[in-house]
Design an enzyme around this catalytic site. Structure first.
Site, mmCIF file in Angstrom:
data_model
loop_
_atom_site.group_PDB
_atom_site.id
_atom_site.type_symbol
_atom_site.label_atom_id
_atom_site.label_comp_id
_atom_site.label_asym_id
_atom_site.label_seq_id
_atom_site.Cartn_x
_atom_site.Cartn_y
_atom_site.Cartn_z
ATOM 1 N N GLU A 129 51.321 48.462 69.912
ATOM 2 C CA GLU A 129 51.140 48.120 68.507
ATOM 3 C C GLU A 129 51.247 49.405 67.674
ATOM 4 O O GLU A 129 50.689 50.427 68.059
ATOM 5 C CB GLU A 129 49.769 47.482 68.257
ATOM 6 C CG GLU A 129 49.667 46.924 66.836
ATOM 7 C CD GLU A 129 48.346 46.196 66.558
ATOM 8 O OE1 GLU A 129 47.468 46.190 67.431
ATOM 9 O OE2 GLU A 129 48.227 45.652 65.464
ATOM 10 N N GLY A 269 40.819 53.298 68.259
ATOM 11 C CA GLY A 269 39.639 52.918 69.035
ATOM 12 C C GLY A 269 39.971 52.203 70.324
ATOM 13 O O GLY A 269 39.521 52.580 71.399
ATOM 14 N N ALA A 270 40.778 51.162 70.220
ATOM 15 C CA ALA A 270 41.114 50.365 71.394
ATOM 16 C C ALA A 270 42.235 49.402 71.036
ATOM 17 O O ALA A 270 42.585 49.269 69.865
ATOM 18 C CB ALA A 270 39.894 49.572 71.866
ATOM 19 N N MET A 271 42.785 48.744 72.060
ATOM 20 C CA MET A 271 43.941 47.869 71.838
ATOM 21 C C MET A 271 43.820 46.599 72.679
ATOM 22 O O MET A 271 43.524 46.662 73.870
ATOM 23 C CB MET A 271 45.225 48.656 72.175
ATOM 24 C CG MET A 271 46.485 47.857 72.005
ATOM 25 S SD MET A 271 46.722 47.381 70.254
ATOM 26 C CE MET A 271 47.539 45.807 70.478
ATOM 27 N N ASN A 273 45.747 44.383 74.125
ATOM 28 C CA ASN A 273 46.820 43.880 74.984
ATOM 29 C C ASN A 273 46.324 42.703 75.835
ATOM 30 O O ASN A 273 45.250 42.757 76.408
ATOM 31 C CB ASN A 273 47.292 44.987 75.927
ATOM 32 C CG ASN A 273 47.461 46.296 75.215
ATOM 33 O OD1 ASN A 273 48.224 46.380 74.271
ATOM 34 N ND2 ASN A 273 46.706 47.306 75.632
ATOM 35 N N GLU A 306 37.957 43.736 70.574
ATOM 36 C CA GLU A 306 39.194 43.548 71.352
ATOM 37 C C GLU A 306 39.174 42.226 72.101
ATOM 38 O O GLU A 306 40.187 41.530 72.184
ATOM 39 C CB GLU A 306 39.423 44.716 72.317
ATOM 40 C CG GLU A 306 39.417 46.101 71.675
ATOM 41 C CD GLU A 306 40.263 46.241 70.425
ATOM 42 O OE1 GLU A 306 41.291 45.553 70.314
ATOM 43 O OE2 GLU A 306 39.879 47.038 69.536
ATOM 44 N N HIS A 309 40.012 39.365 69.813
ATOM 45 C CA HIS A 309 41.444 39.295 69.486
ATOM 46 C C HIS A 309 42.187 38.330 70.413
ATOM 47 O O HIS A 309 43.269 37.857 70.071
ATOM 48 C CB HIS A 309 42.092 40.671 69.644
ATOM 49 C CG HIS A 309 42.162 41.484 68.379
ATOM 50 N ND1 HIS A 309 42.550 40.967 67.176
ATOM 51 C CD2 HIS A 309 41.931 42.811 68.160
ATOM 52 C CE1 HIS A 309 42.552 41.937 66.256
ATOM 53 N NE2 HIS A 309 42.160 43.062 66.828
ATOM 54 N N GLU A 328 43.265 41.253 61.923
ATOM 55 C CA GLU A 328 42.265 42.335 61.877
ATOM 56 C C GLU A 328 41.053 41.989 61.014
ATOM 57 O O GLU A 328 39.916 42.214 61.420
ATOM 58 C CB GLU A 328 42.905 43.648 61.433
ATOM 59 C CG GLU A 328 43.957 44.191 62.416
ATOM 60 C CD GLU A 328 43.432 44.405 63.836
ATOM 61 O OE1 GLU A 328 42.212 44.382 64.044
ATOM 62 O OE2 GLU A 328 44.262 44.579 64.750
HETATM 63 N N1 TRP Z 1 44.961 46.413 67.112
HETATM 64 C C1 TRP Z 1 44.058 47.479 67.440
HETATM 65 C C2 TRP Z 1 42.678 47.005 67.086
HETATM 66 O O1 TRP Z 1 42.360 46.266 66.349
HETATM 67 C C3 TRP Z 1 44.271 48.736 66.735
HETATM 68 C C4 TRP Z 1 45.568 49.440 66.822
HETATM 69 C C5 TRP Z 1 46.621 49.305 66.010
HETATM 70 C C6 TRP Z 1 45.881 50.544 67.610
HETATM 71 N N2 TRP Z 1 47.561 50.248 66.252
HETATM 72 C C7 TRP Z 1 47.123 51.022 67.225
HETATM 73 C C8 TRP Z 1 45.201 51.181 68.614
HETATM 74 C C9 TRP Z 1 47.684 52.152 67.782
HETATM 75 C C10 TRP Z 1 45.767 52.304 69.173
HETATM 76 C C11 TRP Z 1 46.991 52.790 68.759
HETATM 77 O O2 TRP Z 1 41.679 47.297 67.485
HETATM 78 ZN ZN ZN Z 2 41.705 44.781 65.820
#
Ligand code: TRP
Ligand code: ZN
Length: 907
Positions: A129, A269-271, A273, A306, A309, A328
């Site tokens: 992302e 912070g985190a993702m 996936n 996360e 999501h 978000e």
């Molecule tokens: N979608 C992630 C979240 O809500 C955040 C995110 C967006 C992200 N772009 C990113 C995390 C790039 C790491 C790197 O928490």
């Molecule tokens: Zn998010």
């Protein structure tokens, strides 16, 4: 370099959206993982999109930083495949459906952007992302192209014993030459930004649980071996998140397996996936020795975020990146509610309300400090932006935090049950689809049989609304009328361009009698009183609401629980604010009254300070704070929040011309007045809030530690800080947890900055802290941050300390956490020092933005935003800020940083 725009950067506009010309139903990816040369084979089943406007002559795939090897269609080598500026262009397309296979090579070892496939501590990770997948393979890298993925990973078995990707493990086994493979399949269609792989030397803790429908689920938290003893809290947080989503929203985990992986090099912070969440170590690793109470609660919140999501983002995703807040804003709202419920635990009634209120206060503080400022500056944009140059610049406070408020207001209007009906309808209609913010609003409207056309403006108008309130009481008729007027006050050009008309503002109010109790509320036209708090639906530019049967002139409690993201103007006297602080039944507004009182006092002090006048503080203000300090009916967590002064950056933002030095002088003065005039009370508070015994990160204990450590911070600012130094030193030595140890260290630093003496105690503790935690990167981050944010003085220039620390062997600008701990902490966490009149802070900022621009544009752009408010500062500072911005603009190459500095300069 990626993201490099040779010429003026292209603007992407929401109104230009068109459906994709092709769809990709399935993808098979094969990776031969080698750090400096990873070969990717990508086989896609494509077909023409029946909803496309016209039949495109060619297929245009996106790709970045890739070495193209070959393409074939339906098994035959395909000649008409050409590398373009943005990817790969394919012509000579056979019919409506076909199989396209592409081979390409990338270089994860040299990828310092941390977007796409990269190496961290010798292991492979991905971050896709928003647009990182195109750095892994050629693809239609946009969220409205959803496919099923099968992924085969091949790598050296000794170096990369663990091979993970999304979904379920289909098969694994050995290959010749010491290599091995694993094949994963994700049964759910997903956009490419949710793809992930991880390969390396990792270990995990695991748990098996049964989900609500009785299905068995495998949960894992993967980390490097030395961190296995810091995974329990993340696992507990994951289980709590799963249970909460089942209970509150009826949403069940859909995969058999759910994995969290921690990585130390990470941009955010985190993702989320699918089935393979990848986290910054900061939001996974915790034990009592290394993590503070705040770390523990952040981990719970981010793990929740996360996980949530999976439904709000993954099962239902975004049609395009302008809809980012669809996932978000909604998911932040869900994680805030989760944390509030976790804080409340089994408590009921007032105790539950108090616990939830502290979470609400913390969230609103962030919103007002950061999002309101963003909304007043050159990067101001609506929750659903109309245009962008670089999408990574739009993962903002507005999209996340204001977006969450926009979701919260549906719940305020319709109640929890009405909100739940809207959510149910949203999933019923859109599961498996890529949709828009309008789709969400329509689900809320239809499920609650309401016309929410006007509510669309919350998505399309930028700037912070201002609500001006006038009140009048008619004693003879026993009528009390509140007249509300809404507008935007002074806003930036960027915001003004979007503003069209009044908003639907849910405006929650209560009326308080002279005995401090709430009065029953009956609006004109209502048959009976409807409780003691009511939500006015405020929809016009100006609108009056009349309460009847009001026996005495009441004091209004406005915008209870912060029912809308607006600024409220009402002429309270200091006495009235003190009364609200002591009596309001709405805990949020009790806190708010104290903040208004403190802000008013601090701004008056700052005005005097900037004119070089003597400072003095009103006895009544001190007395109002003393009452909170003494009020043991309030929870420690609440008292801590109420006794904390507004931050320097928030205060500077409230001035017509920001003067950081004056704000600092004012805030230091008031802190020291509170310290000396309430000295004995702080000492007693310190003693009363110790938490002996085993460390527990519960809200109760964390609240006590917070209050105790706030008392210690005040005491450290006394002219004679010997008591504080003694307490802090003992607390440092005896601590069985990081909260107390780091608070003691920061108290020692504060005492040494304030009284000049006792510097040796602070230096010795700093030295000890480093040695003790040398092998814990997240703790060393704290060590850097504490020093970068420390209070400076005329003969104590923090910039010199920071520049020295840049040379420390443990400093590494390529690691975002480390860069943030030193550079960002100084530039945004130490305003009085950063805005030094000699411009030394700005010169440092410019150097670091330029250095980061070449390594990691996403991180560089975040730092670049530190000067966007330059126009609001005193002429002297403004001029130097402008020079630094100009310097940066002339040297940086990334689209990310260019967008930020160009918008700042154009403002
Ligand atoms: N979608 C992630 C979240 O809500 C955040 C995110 C967006 C992200 N772009 C990113 C995390 C790039 C790491 C790197 O928490
Ligand atoms: Zn998010």
């Amino acid at each position: 370099m990626s993201n490099t725009a040779p010429t003026a950067s292209a603007v992407i506009r929401r109104e230009d959206y068109t459906p994709p010309a092709f769809l990709i139903d399935s993808v098979a990816l094969e990776f031969d993982l080698v750090p400096s040369r990873t070969v990717v084979k990508n086989t896609m089943r494509l077909r023409r999109n029946p909803d496309a406007a016209s039949a495109a002559p060619r297929l245009e795939l996106m790709g970045e930083q890739l070495e193209f090897v070959s393409a074939s269609i339906d098994g035959k080598p395909h000649a008409d495949a050409h590398v373009t500026e943005n990817g790969l262009s394919i012509g000579d397309i056979p019919g409506d459906a076909f199989e396209l296979s592409i081979e390409s090579i990338c270089n994860p070892a040299e990828n310092t952007t941390l977007s796409g496939l990269y190496v961290s501590s010798g292991n492979f990770f991905t971050q896709c992302e928003a647009e990182g997948f195109r750095r892994i393979t050629y693809f239609l890298d946009r969220p409205d192209v959803m496919s099923t993925y099968t992924v085969t990973l091949r790598a050296d078995k000794a170096a990369y014993p663990v091979l993970l990707s999304n979904g379920n493990l289909l098969e694994e086994g050995d290959l010749p030459d010491g290599r091995h493979f694993a094949t994963w399949e994700d049964p759910f269609k997903k956009p490419s930004y949710l793809f992930a792989l991880v390969a390396g030397k990792l270990v995990c803790i695991e748990e098996r649980i049964k989900s609500s429908s009785g299905k068995e689920k495998l949960l894992q938290v993967w980390v490097e071996p030395q961190d296995l003893d810091k995974t329990r809290h993340a696992m507990d947080s994951l289980i709590h998140s799963i249970r909460w989503d089942e209970k509150r929203f009826g949403l069940e985990l859909d995969l058999d397996r759910f994995m969290i992986v921690a990585v130390s090099d990470f941009n955010m912070g985190a993702m989320e996936n699918k089935g393979l969440n990848i986290f910054n170590t900061k939001y996974v690793l915790a034990n009592p020795e290394t993590a503070t109470d705040i770390d523990f609660s952040n981990i719970e919140a981010v793990v929740g975020h996360e996980y949530f999501h999976n439904w709000t983002g993954n099962r239902v995703t975004c049609r395009d990146w302008f809809q980012l807040s669809l996932k978000e804003g909604l998911t932040v709202f869900r994680d805030q509610e989760f944390s509030a419920d976790m804080a409340a635990g089994d408590a009921e009634g007032a105790a539950s309300a108090a616990a939830r209120a502290t979470k609400r206060i913390e969230d609103v503080r962030v919103l007002r400090q950061m999002q309101f400022a963003e909304d007043a500056g050159p990067m101001a944009h609506p929750v659903r932006p109309e245009s962008y140059v670089e999408i990574n610049n739009f993962y903002t406070m507005t999209v996340y935090e204001k977006g969450s408020e926009v979701v919260r207001m549906y719940q305020t209007l319709f109640g929890r049950d009405g909100f739940r009906r809207g959510m149910d309808l949203y999933f019923q209609r859109h599961d498996g689809q890529a949709v828009t913010c309008d789709d969400f609003r329509r689900a809320m409207a239809d499920a609650n049989k309401r016309d929410l056309a006007q509510y669309e403006r919350w998505y399309s108008q930028a700037g912070t609304p201002r609500v001006t309130v006038r009140a009048s009481y008619d004693a003879a008729a026993k009528r009390y009328t509140l007249t509300l007027a809404q507008g935007y006050g002074e806003t930036s050009e960027a915001a003004r361009a979007t503003q069209k008309g009044p908003l639907l503002i849910p405006f929650s109010v209560g009326l308080i009698g002279s005995n401090g109790a709430d009065l029953p509320l009956r609006l004109e036209g209502e048959q009976q009183p409807g409780g003691t708090t009511c939500v006015l639906e405020f929809t016009e530019r100006e609108q009056s609401f009349t309460f009847v049967d009001v026996d005495e002139p009441p004091l209004p409690s406005l915008l209870r629980n912060f029912s809308a993201p607006v600024i409220v103007d009402f002429d309270y006297t200091n006495e009235q604010l003190a009364f609200l602080l002591a009596n309001d039944s709405d805990p949020f507004n009790r806190w708010e009254a104290g903040q208004r009182l403190a802000t008013r006092e601090l701004l008056a002090l700052a005005a005097r300070a900037s004119k070089g006048e003597a400072l003095a503080i009103d006895d009544e203000t001190i007395a109002a704070f003393a009452r909170v300090l003494d009020d043991t009916t309030l929870t420690p967590a609440f008292r801590e929040l109420a006794l904390m002064l507004p931050s320097e950056s928030y205060l500077a933002e409230q001035m017509s011309v920001s003067d950081p030095a004056a704000v600092h002088a004012a805030r230091v003065f008031m802190s020291r007045q509170l310290a000396s005039r309430l000295r004995d009370k702080w000492l007693a508070l310190y003693e009363a809030n110790r938490t002996p015994g085993e460390y527990r990160p519960t809200p109760e204990d964390a609240g006590k530690r917070g209050l105790k450590n706030l008392a210690l911070a005040y005491l450290s600012q006394l002219d004679d800080p010997r008591d504080a130094v003694q307490l802090a030193q003992k607390q440092y030595d005896d601590a069985n947890n990081m909260t107390d140890r780091s608070a003691a260290l920061s108290a020692l630093l504060l005492a040494s900055a304030t009284a000049g003496a006792s510097a040796s105690a602070a230096d010795a503790a700093l030295e000890d802290f480093y040695r003790r935690f040398e092998k814990e990167p997240l703790v060393i981050d704290k060590w850097f941050a504490l020093q970068a944010t420390q209070r400076g003085g005329a003969d104590r220039k923090v910039i010199d300390i920071v520049r020295n620390l840049m040379q420390h062997p443990a400093f590494n600008i390529k690691n975002p956490n480390r860069a943030r701990s030193l550079i960002f902490s100084f530039c945004s966490g130490n305003p009085a020092q950063f805005h030094a009149v000699d411009g030394s802070g700005y010169a440092f900022w410019a150097e670091q933005v330029i250095a980061l621009d070449a390594l990691n544009p996403q991180v560089a752009a975040r730092l670049a935003r530190g000067l966007e408010m330059w126009r609001r500062f005193t002429p002297q500072l403004r001029e130097k800020m402008h020079a630094a911005l100009t310097e940066v603009a002339s040297k940086v190459k990334s689209r990310d940083v260019r967008e930020v500095v160009e918008k700042a300069l154009a403002s």
